[in-house]
Design an enzyme around this catalytic site. Structure first.
Site, mmCIF file in Angstrom:
data_model
loop_
_atom_site.group_PDB
_atom_site.id
_atom_site.type_symbol
_atom_site.label_atom_id
_atom_site.label_comp_id
_atom_site.label_asym_id
_atom_site.label_seq_id
_atom_site.Cartn_x
_atom_site.Cartn_y
_atom_site.Cartn_z
ATOM 1 N N ARG A 31 0.831 -1.218 0.000
ATOM 2 C CA ARG A 31 0.000 0.000 0.000
ATOM 3 C C ARG A 31 0.856 1.255 0.000
ATOM 4 N NH1 ARG A 31 -2.685 -4.225 1.848
ATOM 5 N NH2 ARG A 31 -4.964 -4.305 1.703
ATOM 6 N N SER A 81 -12.647 -9.131 2.664
ATOM 7 C CA SER A 81 -11.351 -9.137 1.994
ATOM 8 C C SER A 81 -10.776 -7.735 1.916
ATOM 9 C CB SER A 81 -11.508 -9.704 0.578
ATOM 10 O OG SER A 81 -10.393 -9.319 -0.210
ATOM 11 N N ASP A 102 -4.281 -15.202 7.628
ATOM 12 C CA ASP A 102 -2.975 -15.662 7.157
ATOM 13 C C ASP A 102 -2.252 -16.512 8.200
ATOM 14 O OD1 ASP A 102 -3.394 -14.404 4.789
ATOM 15 O OD2 ASP A 102 -2.156 -12.658 5.225
HETATM 16 C C1 S3P Z 1 -4.026 -8.963 2.203
HETATM 17 C C2 S3P Z 1 -5.308 -9.393 2.416
HETATM 18 C C3 S3P Z 1 -5.651 -10.787 2.696
HETATM 19 C C4 S3P Z 1 -4.415 -11.597 3.063
HETATM 20 C C5 S3P Z 1 -3.240 -11.311 2.174
HETATM 21 C C6 S3P Z 1 -2.870 -9.852 2.252
HETATM 22 C C7 S3P Z 1 -3.822 -7.522 1.930
HETATM 23 O O1 S3P Z 1 -6.246 -11.327 1.564
HETATM 24 O O2 S3P Z 1 -4.718 -12.963 3.027
HETATM 25 O O3 S3P Z 1 -2.120 -12.075 2.565
HETATM 26 O O4 S3P Z 1 -2.698 -7.036 2.089
HETATM 27 O O5 S3P Z 1 -4.794 -6.853 1.584
HETATM 28 P P1 S3P Z 1 -7.824 -11.163 1.280
HETATM 29 O O6 S3P Z 1 -8.111 -9.729 1.114
HETATM 30 O O7 S3P Z 1 -8.086 -11.933 0.040
HETATM 31 O O8 S3P Z 1 -8.477 -11.769 2.485
#
Ligand code: S3P
Length: 705
Positions: A15, A158, A313
Site C-alpha cells: 500500500r 477481503s 494468514d
Molecule cells: C491482504 C489481504 C488478505 C491476506 C493477504 C494480504 C492484503 O487477503 O490474506 O495475505 O494485504 O490486503 P484477502 O483480502 O483476500 O483476504
C-alpha cells in the site's frame, strides 16, 4: 530469551508503494519488506512510470517520486504480479481510474485465483476488463475510464477487495463505500486517514462498512516507517509456545493492528502465555509493540467464522499449534483458505497427515487432533510460503523430522526465515530439511535464555470471597455502608480514567462496569456461542457463567470460573463485540446483580452509562461528565494514536459520536441520561488533574472530616 526484529509488514509495503506512486511529490518510506511479493508491486509501479529503485533489506529509506493520482504511464509490458494476489487486486483498483490500457498476469498459482471479486465492482464503477485466460482469472486486460461512485456489498471479508475499491474511488475522484461481512485488515483505511483523506468506517446492520467521501484531487507525499509483519512474527511466537517449559521468544517493533492479531486471542484460549507491550508511539498510523511468547501447554479450541478475517494468514501456523495441543482444534468458517496462495485447507490436512497428525478437511475448515508423538515425513508446500514456514516450525521441534521440498518459496513474504529458524534451534541439527540459504533480511539478536518464569495469563483463585470494607478510609458510612460515587457520561467523556483516578485519591475501590460486560463477552465467545445467537439469550443461558468480582486493593478482579481475566478482557475480539452485547436488556439485567453486590459495602467509585440512574440510584454523589462534541472526538482519535486530526477526520468522528449519543439516548433499557441530582462536570476546558480534583472535592464534602 531470543529477541527478534522481523522484516516489514507485507500488506503495508504494497500500500505504501502504491500510494507513494500516486502522491504529489517525493515520499520517504522506511522498513519496507524486500520480499518477492512487494517486489512485484515495485516492478509494476516502475513499469507504470514511477522509478522506485532497490528496496534495501535492512529497512533503509526508499524515496518514491510520485506522479499524482492520474499521472501513471501506459505500460509497455505485461504487469506480472507473480505470486502476489495483493499486487494485482490493488493494482486493478488503481488502474480502473487511469486513462490507459494495461494487461496483468501472475504465476501459475495466481492465475488460478478468483479476480471477479474485484473486477465486478470496479466494472460497476465504469472500468472495462477483458479476461484473457480462464473465466474470472488472470491474465486480464484493464481499460481505465472515468469512474462513477459505488456502494458495494462484498460477499467476502477481503482487504484486497476493499482496498481495490477505495483506491479506485481515490484515483477516480468519486465517493465509494464497501460493506463486508466481517472487518478485514484495515491498513488502507488507516493510511488514507493518515493522509487526511475523508475515510470512515463502522459496524452496521448489514456488516462492516468503510467509505471514502468525496476525495481530494491530490494526495500529499508519505513519510512512513513500516513496522515488522505480525504474520511473520506469528511463526516464531508459536515456535516459542510449543517449545516446552523454559522457552521464550520475544518479537520487537512488530505491528499490532487489532485486525491482524486475532491469532493471539485464539492462542490465549488455548492456554498460551504471552505478554504484549504496546509502544507509546504508533508507526504508519498502526499500533506497534513487542510480544513475548513463553513455552506453554496448549489445549485444543474452536475457532469460528467471526474471528477468521483477523487471523486469515495465520491459520497454517495455528494448525501447527493445534498439532501440538492437547485435544481437538476445530476451525470453521474459513472457506477463503481454499483460494489463497494454495488451497490451504487441503494442503494443511494432507501435510499434517503425512507427518503423522490426525487431521480432517471440513468444507470450510479443519479438525486437528494434537499429539506429542515425534512427527516425521515429507511435505509439499504447493508453492505457498506460509505452508513452508508452518511446517518449518513444526519440523524444528525436538524429535520431529520434516522434509520441505521447496524451501525458497518463503522469500515471498519472509526472506531470512530459515536463518532465523536455525538460530532459534541452536545445537540442533536442522529438523526441517531443506532450509536452503536465503538472504538474511532480519536481525535475530540472542539475549540469554528464558528461565521459564513468564507471567501467568490466568491466576487460579479461591472463589466466594466477599467484598471487605475498606480498612483505612476516613469517610463516614451513610446508611450502614460506605459512600458510593457514580460517574456517568457519554462515550469519550473520559469517565473510566477519571473514575479510576478519583477512586485512588479517595482510597475507594473502582468498579469498572465495562469489565463485567467484557467478561461476559469473553465467556460467550470462549464457549463458542456466536454473536448472531446473542439476541436470543435468556437468563438461563447466562446463569452457568460464574462471573465474580473479587475485591482487590483498588478495584475488582474479574473472575470467570476460577480464572482471573485480564488481557482477555482487552482482546480485539472482545473489544469488537462488547457493545453489541451490552445493548441486550437480558444482559444488562443479569449483570445488575453483580454490580450491586460489588457496591454492597460502599467505598466505591463506579463508572458507566447507567450507574447513577439504574445501578446505584441511591449513590451519595452522582457525577455526570460532559465535554463538547469536538473535544470528545479529539480524545477518541487520540486514543487511536491520531493526535493532530485533519478537519474531515475530526468531523467524521464527531458525526460518529453524535450518532452513538443518539443511539445511547434512545435505548429503551438504561438510556444515557444524567441522573437526578447529578453534579455536572464539563471537562472541555479542564485538565485531567483539575477534573479529578473537582470530583474529589465534592466527594470529600460528603463527610465532615
Ligand atoms: C491482504 C489481504 C488478505 C491476506 C493477504 C494480504 C492484503 O487477503 O490474506 O495475505 O494485504 O490486503 P484477502 O483480502 O483476500 O483476504
Amino acid at each position: 530469551m531470543m529477541e527478534l526484529r522481523l522484516p516489514g509488514d507485507k500488506s503495508l509495503t504494497h500500500r505504501a508503494l502504491l500510494l507513494a506512486a500516486l502522491a504529489e511529490g517525493e515520499s520517504r518510506l522506511r522498513g519496507l519488506l524486500a520480499g518477492a511479493d512487494p517486489l512485484a508491486t515495485r516492478d509494476a509501479v516502475e513499469a507504470l512510470g514511477v522509478p522506485v529503485g532497490p528496496i534495501p533489506r535492512d529497512g533503509g529509506e526508499v524515496r518514491v517520486p510520485g506522479v499524482g493520482l492520474r499521472g501513471l504511464r501506459e505500460p509497455t509490458e505485461v504487469l506480472d504480479g507473480r505470486n502476489s494476489g495483493t499486487t494485482v487486486r490493488l493494482l486493478l483498483g488503481v488502474l480502473a481510474g487511469q486513462r490507459l490500457v494495461a494487461q496483468l498476469t501472475g504465476d501459475e498459482t495466481l492465475r488460478r485465483r478468483p479476480m471477479r471479486r474485484v473486477t465486478v465492482p470496479l466494472g460497476a464503477m465504469g472500468a472495462r476488463f477483458r479476461e484473457l485466460g480462464a473465466p474470472g482469472c488472470l491474465p486480464i486486460e484493464v481499460q481505465g475510464s472515468r469512474l462513477r461512485p459505488l456502494a458495494h456489498v462484498s460477499p467476502v471479508a477481503s482487504a484486497q477487495v476493499k482496498g481495490a475499491i477505495l483506491l479506485a474511488g481515490l484515483v477516480g475522484g468519486v465517493p465509494v463505500s464497501v460493506v463486508e461481512p466481517g472487518q478485514s485488515r484495515d491498513h488502507t483505511e488507516r493510511l488514507f486517514g493518515g493522509l487526511g483523506l475523508p475515510v470512515g468506517w463502522g459496524q452496521e446492520k448489514e456488516g462492516w462498512r468503510v467509505w471514502l467521501a468525496e476525495p481530494p484531487a491530490t494526495v500529499p507525499p508519505l513519510d512512513l516507517s513500516v513496522p515488522g509483519d505480525f504474520s511473520s512474527a506469528a511463526f516464531f511466537l508459536v515456535l516459542g509456545l510449543v517449545s516446552g517449559p523454559g522457552a521464550a521468544v520475544r518479537v520487537v517493533d512488530v505491528g499490532l493492528n487489532p485486525t491482524r492479531t486475532g491469532l493471539l486471542a485464539v492462542l490465549a484460549r488455548m492456554g498460551a502465555r504471552f505478554e504484549v507491550e504496546r509502544a507509546s508511539e504508533d508507526q504508519c498510523g498502526e499500533p506497534v509493540g513487542s510480544v513475548v511468547a513463553y513455552g506453554s501447554g496448549l489445549r485444543g479450541a474452536d475457532v469460528g467464522a467471526f474471528e477468521i478475517p483477523r487471523l486469515i494468514d495465520e491459520i497454517p501456523i495455528l494448525a501447527v499449534a493445534a498439532a501440538r495441543a492437547d485435544g481437538v482444534t476445530r476451525i470453521t468458517g474459513a472457506g477463503e483458505l481454499r483460494v489463497k496462495e494454495s488451497d490451504r485447507i487441503a494442503a494443511l490436512a494432507t501435510n499434517l497427515r503425512a507427518v503423522g497428525v490426525r487431521a480432517d478437511e471440513l468444507p470450510d475448515g479443519l479438525e486437528i487432533e494434537g499429539t506429542d508423538r515425534p512427527l516425521v515425513g515429507g511435505v509439499r508446500t504447493y508453492g505457498d510460503h506460509r505452508i513452508a514456514m508452518a511446517f518449518g516450525v513444526l519440523g524444528a521441534l525436538p524429535g520431529n523430522r520434516i522434509e520441505i521440498r521447496d524451501p525458497a518459496v518463503v522469500d515471498v513474504s519472509f526472506p531470512g526465515f530459515w536463518e532465523i529458524l536455525r538460530s532459534l534451534s541452536p545445537g540442533r541439527e536442522r529438523g526441517a530439511r531443506g532450509g536452503a540459504a536465503t538472504r538474511d533480511a532480519a536481525r535475530p539478536t540472542a539475549s540469554g535464555h528464558a528461565g521459564g518464569a513468564g507471567p501467568h495469563k490466568g491466576r487460579a483463585v479461591d472463589e466466594g470471597d466477599a467484598a471487605a470494607p475498606r480498612p483505612a478510609s476516613r469517610h463516614a458510612a451513610p446508611r450502614g455502608r460506605g459512600p458510593i460515587v457514580t460517574i456517568d457520561g457519554p462515550a469519550g467523556s473520559g469517565k473510566s480514567t477519571t473514575a479510576r483516578a478519583v477512586a485512588r485519591r479517595l482510597g475507594f475501590r473502582h468498579l469498572d462496569s465495562g469489565a463485567l460486560y467484557r467478561a461476559l463477552t469473553f465467556a460467550l465467545l470462549d464457549a463458542g456461542i456466536a454473536p448472531d445467537r446473542w439476541p436470543q439469550l435468556t437468563p438461563a443461558d447466562l446463569d452457568p457463567f460464574r462471573i465474580v468480582l473479587r475485591p482487590g486493593d483498588d478495584g475488582f478482579a474479574v473472575v470467570l470460573d476460577s480464572r482471573v481475566l485480564d488481557a482477555e478482557l482487552r482482546s480485539p475480539q472482545v473489544t469488537d463485540r462488547v457493545s453489541e452485547l451490552s445493548q441486550l436488556p437480558v444482559v444488562r439485567t443479569w449483570l445488575l446483580a453483580h454490580q450491586r453486590a460489588a457496591g454492597a459495602l460502599g467505598w466505591l467509585v463506579a463508572d458507566g452509562r447507567d450507574m447513577g440512574t439504574v445501578v446505584f440510584p441511591d449513590a451519595d454523589l452522582k457525577v455526570f461528565l460532559t465535554a463538547s462534541l469536538e473535544e470528545r472526538a479529539r480524545r477518541r482519535l487520540r486514543e487511536r494514536g491520531i493526535t493532530e486530526p485533519g478537519t474531515t477526520q475530526l468531523k467524521a468522528e464527531m458525526r460518529r459520536l453524535e450518532a452513538r449519543d443518539e443511539r445511547d439516548q434512545r435505548r429503551t433499557l438504561s438510556p444515557l441520561r444524567s441522573p437526578e441530582g447529578a453534579v455536572f462536570v464539563d471537562t472541555t476546558q479542564l485538565s485531567f488533574d483539575a477534573q479529578v480534583e473537582a470530583i474529589v472535592r465534592r466527594a470529600q464534602d460528603l463527610t465532615p472530616s
